[in-house]
Design a protein around this motif. Structure first.
Motif, PDB file in Angstrom:
ATOM      1  N   UNK A  51       0.830  -1.203   0.000  1.00  0.00           N
ATOM      2  CA  UNK A  51       0.000   0.000   0.000  1.00  0.00           C
ATOM      3  C   UNK A  51       0.866   1.255   0.000  1.00  0.00           C
ATOM      4  N   UNK A  52       1.908   1.262   0.803  1.00  0.00           N
ATOM      5  CA  UNK A  52       2.799   2.423   0.857  1.00  0.00           C
ATOM      6  C   UNK A  52       3.565   2.576  -0.459  1.00  0.00           C
ATOM      7  N   UNK A  53       3.975   1.453  -1.040  1.00  0.00           N
ATOM      8  CA  UNK A  53       4.700   1.491  -2.303  1.00  0.00           C
ATOM      9  C   UNK A  53       3.818   2.051  -3.416  1.00  0.00           C
ATOM     10  N   UNK A  54       2.563   1.614  -3.456  1.00  0.00           N
ATOM     11  CA  UNK A  54       1.632   2.115  -4.469  1.00  0.00           C
ATOM     12  C   UNK A  54       1.447   3.617  -4.325  1.00  0.00           C
ATOM     13  N   UNK A  55       1.332   4.076  -3.086  1.00  0.00           N
ATOM     14  CA  UNK A  55       1.163   5.516  -2.849  1.00  0.00           C
ATOM     15  C   UNK A  55       2.410   6.289  -3.282  1.00  0.00           C
ATOM     16  N   UNK A  61      -6.111   3.340  -7.026  1.00  0.00           N
ATOM     17  CA  UNK A  61      -6.946   2.160  -6.789  1.00  0.00           C
ATOM     18  C   UNK A  61      -7.515   1.650  -8.118  1.00  0.00           C
ATOM     19  N   UNK A  62      -7.918   2.554  -8.994  1.00  0.00           N
ATOM     20  CA  UNK A  62      -8.475   2.155 -10.283  1.00  0.00           C
ATOM     21  C   UNK A  62      -7.446   1.386 -11.100  1.00  0.00           C
ATOM     22  N   UNK A  63      -6.217   1.866 -11.146  1.00  0.00           N
ATOM     23  CA  UNK A  63      -5.167   1.175 -11.892  1.00  0.00           C
ATOM     24  C   UNK A  63      -4.950  -0.232 -11.346  1.00  0.00           C
ATOM     25  N   UNK A  64      -4.962  -0.372 -10.024  1.00  0.00           N
ATOM     26  CA  UNK A  64      -4.748  -1.672  -9.408  1.00  0.00           C
ATOM     27  C   UNK A  64      -5.888  -2.631  -9.720  1.00  0.00           C
ATOM     28  N   UNK A 172      12.381  -1.976   4.500  1.00  0.00           N
ATOM     29  CA  UNK A 172      11.369  -1.073   5.032  1.00  0.00           C
ATOM     30  C   UNK A 172      10.744  -0.228   3.931  1.00  0.00           C
ATOM     31  N   UNK A 173      11.565   0.402   3.109  1.00  0.00           N
ATOM     32  CA  UNK A 173      11.047   1.321   2.101  1.00  0.00           C
ATOM     33  C   UNK A 173      10.909   0.704   0.712  1.00  0.00           C
ATOM     34  N   UNK A 174      11.692  -0.348   0.427  1.00  0.00           N
ATOM     35  CA  UNK A 174      11.657  -0.912  -0.928  1.00  0.00           C
ATOM     36  C   UNK A 174      11.521  -2.440  -0.893  1.00  0.00           C
ATOM     37  N   UNK A 175      10.728  -2.925   0.040  1.00  0.00           N
ATOM     38  CA  UNK A 175      10.592  -4.367   0.235  1.00  0.00           C
ATOM     39  C   UNK A 175      10.216  -5.103  -1.057  1.00  0.00           C
ATOM     40  N   UNK A 176       9.277  -4.562  -1.823  1.00  0.00           N
ATOM     41  CA  UNK A 176       8.714  -5.261  -2.980  1.00  0.00           C
ATOM     42  C   UNK A 176       9.159  -4.659  -4.314  1.00  0.00           C
ATOM     43  N   UNK A 177      10.137  -3.773  -4.277  1.00  0.00           N
ATOM     44  CA  UNK A 177      10.558  -3.055  -5.477  1.00  0.00           C
ATOM     45  C   UNK A 177      11.773  -3.687  -6.156  1.00  0.00           C
ATOM     46  N   UNK A 178      12.303  -4.745  -5.572  1.00  0.00           N
ATOM     47  CA  UNK A 178      13.517  -5.367  -6.079  1.00  0.00           C
ATOM     48  C   UNK A 178      13.500  -5.784  -7.542  1.00  0.00           C
ATOM     49  N   UNK A 204       3.407 -11.337  -9.530  1.00  0.00           N
ATOM     50  CA  UNK A 204       2.435 -10.328  -9.128  1.00  0.00           C
ATOM     51  C   UNK A 204       2.062 -10.516  -7.654  1.00  0.00           C
ATOM     52  N   UNK A 205       2.853  -9.973  -6.747  1.00  0.00           N
ATOM     53  CA  UNK A 205       2.505 -10.075  -5.332  1.00  0.00           C
ATOM     54  C   UNK A 205       1.231  -9.283  -5.051  1.00  0.00           C
ATOM     55  N   UNK A 206       1.210  -8.065  -5.526  1.00  0.00           N
ATOM     56  CA  UNK A 206       0.051  -7.179  -5.437  1.00  0.00           C
ATOM     57  C   UNK A 206      -0.006  -6.383  -6.734  1.00  0.00           C
ATOM     58  N   UNK A 207      -1.198  -6.010  -7.157  1.00  0.00           N
ATOM     59  CA  UNK A 207      -1.301  -5.183  -8.362  1.00  0.00           C
ATOM     60  C   UNK A 207      -0.563  -3.869  -8.159  1.00  0.00           C
ATOM     61  N   UNK A 208      -0.691  -3.276  -6.959  1.00  0.00           N
ATOM     62  CA  UNK A 208       0.002  -2.025  -6.674  1.00  0.00           C
ATOM     63  C   UNK A 208       1.505  -2.182  -6.723  1.00  0.00           C
ATOM     64  N   UNK A 209       1.992  -3.335  -6.272  1.00  0.00           N
ATOM     65  CA  UNK A 209       3.434  -3.604  -6.284  1.00  0.00           C
ATOM     66  C   UNK A 209       3.961  -3.740  -7.705  1.00  0.00           C
ATOM     67  N   UNK A 210       3.281  -4.535  -8.542  1.00  0.00           N
ATOM     68  CA  UNK A 210       3.784  -4.758  -9.891  1.00  0.00           C
ATOM     69  C   UNK A 210       3.703  -3.483 -10.720  1.00  0.00           C
ATOM     70  N   UNK A 211       2.668  -2.677 -10.502  1.00  0.00           N
ATOM     71  CA  UNK A 211       2.557  -1.410 -11.230  1.00  0.00           C
ATOM     72  C   UNK A 211       3.612  -0.416 -10.756  1.00  0.00           C
ATOM     73  N   UNK A 212       3.960  -0.455  -9.474  1.00  0.00           N
ATOM     74  CA  UNK A 212       5.031   0.407  -8.966  1.00  0.00           C
ATOM     75  C   UNK A 212       6.371   0.025  -9.580  1.00  0.00           C
ATOM     76  N   UNK A 213       6.618  -1.278  -9.737  1.00  0.00           N
ATOM     77  CA  UNK A 213       7.853  -1.745 -10.380  1.00  0.00           C
ATOM     78  C   UNK A 213       7.924  -1.241 -11.817  1.00  0.00           C
ATOM     79  N   UNK A 214       6.821  -1.345 -12.539  1.00  0.00           N
ATOM     80  CA  UNK A 214       6.796  -0.887 -13.925  1.00  0.00           C
ATOM     81  C   UNK A 214       6.984   0.625 -14.022  1.00  0.00           C
TER      82      UNK A 214
END
Length: 298
Positions: A51-55, A61-64, A172-178, A204-214
């Motif tokens: 959630x924090x990464x998506x923000x 929310x719509x994109x996710x 803490x800040x980039x847990x899912x951004x690797x 795809x751990x979370x839609x917000x996570x994968x979109x943040x990576x992209x």
């Protein structure tokens, strides 16, 4: 007792909850440790991190929700087309019906998924049950060996593992951004660019996570200041990205997704007549992996 406690969440009414817990006292459930997807180094539940990464990357929310619908729709189409042919039929003890396809796939509508409430950061979070990968059970297996040994045994390889990379970031800040770091690194090590890649398979751990990576890979500022590139990595063509669905729709059994990504990438290269595939996945501790596969010549 843990199973009973976990299934309690599925009971919708108070009457159903009380009936489910009939005959069980407080002493029976006191001290039970419930499973949770929490980062061991920070204690934070991964959904909060997502959630924090998506923000941070302005993923709405719509994109996710739209991305989650895409994953389920593509997985449904791939299943009906017989493309997920390496899924084995299993028999669950106590159940009459056998399971021969992934049973988490849910083709839905934006109207329905938009009604889901935030699952982690309430009331204003954007990560919900509908745009997260589900807790599920599963297993995978992949045979890896030298080419000459495979041919000597009469086996037909599907792909070469040409390169791999591992990275670790601040959990803490980039847990899912690797995956953004691992993707750039594995291509750099292989001497290839994103334009050389025919198939992309990311966890795809979370839609917000994968979109943040992209979005991170598309950001010139992020690529320069964090990855150390001279320019933005650029956009990955979505028609080549997770084209048969992903973890949001197929599930994420811990320890099994890596092989699922590998075999799906190999099978897609064959089906789509591609030469190279990149797969990437985030992991606990802020770690991530990137692999480069090359299709075995027919």
């Amino acid at each position: 007792m843990r199973l009973i406690s976990m299934n309690l969440k599925k009971k919708r009414t108070m009457g159903a909850k009380l009936s489910h817990m009939k005959g069980i006292g407080l002493k029976d459930i006191f001290g039970i440790e419930m499973p949770a997807i929490a980062e061991f180094s920070t204690g934070e539940v991964m959904g909060h991190s997502a959630d924090r990464l998506a923000a941070s990357f302005n993923v709405s929310r719509l994109e996710q929700d739209e991305y989650a619908l895409r994953s389920h729709d593509l997985a449904d189409k791939a299943t009906k087309a017989g493309l997920l042919s390496d899924v084995l039929t299993v028999k669950i003890p106590g159940k009459a019906e056998k399971i021969s396809t992934d049973n988490l796939i849910r083709v839905s509508t934006l109207e329905k998924v938009s009604k889901n409430k935030p699952a982690f950061i309430k009331p204003n979070g954007t990560v919900t049950a509908a745009n997260s990968s589900a807790l599920t059970d599963g297993a995978s297996a992949c045979l890896v060996m030298r080419e000459d040994k495979a041919l000597a045994l009469g086996l037909k390889p599907k792909a070469y593992l040409r390169q791999f990379s591992y990275v670790a970031r601040d959990p803490k800040d980039q847990l899912l951004l690797g995956p953004s770091y691992a993707t750039e690194k594995v291509l750099r090590l292989a001497g290839l660019s994103k334009n050389d890649i025919d198939v992309w398979e990311f966890h795809e751990a979370f839609a917000g996570q994968i979109l943040a990576v992209l979005k991170a890979l598309e950001s010139e500022s992020f690529c320069k200041n964090y990855i150390g590139m001279s320019e933005a990595f650029g956009s990955i063509p979505m028609e080549k990205f997770n084209a048969w669905g992903g973890s949001l729709s197929l599930g994420h059994p811990f320890g099994a997704t890596g092989v699922r990504l590998t075999t799906m990438a190999a099978n897609r290269m064959i089906a789509e007549d591609g030469q190279f595939a990149v797969l990437a996945a985030c992991a606990a501790g802020g770690h991530a992996v990137g692999h480069l596969l090359e299709r075995y010549p027919s």
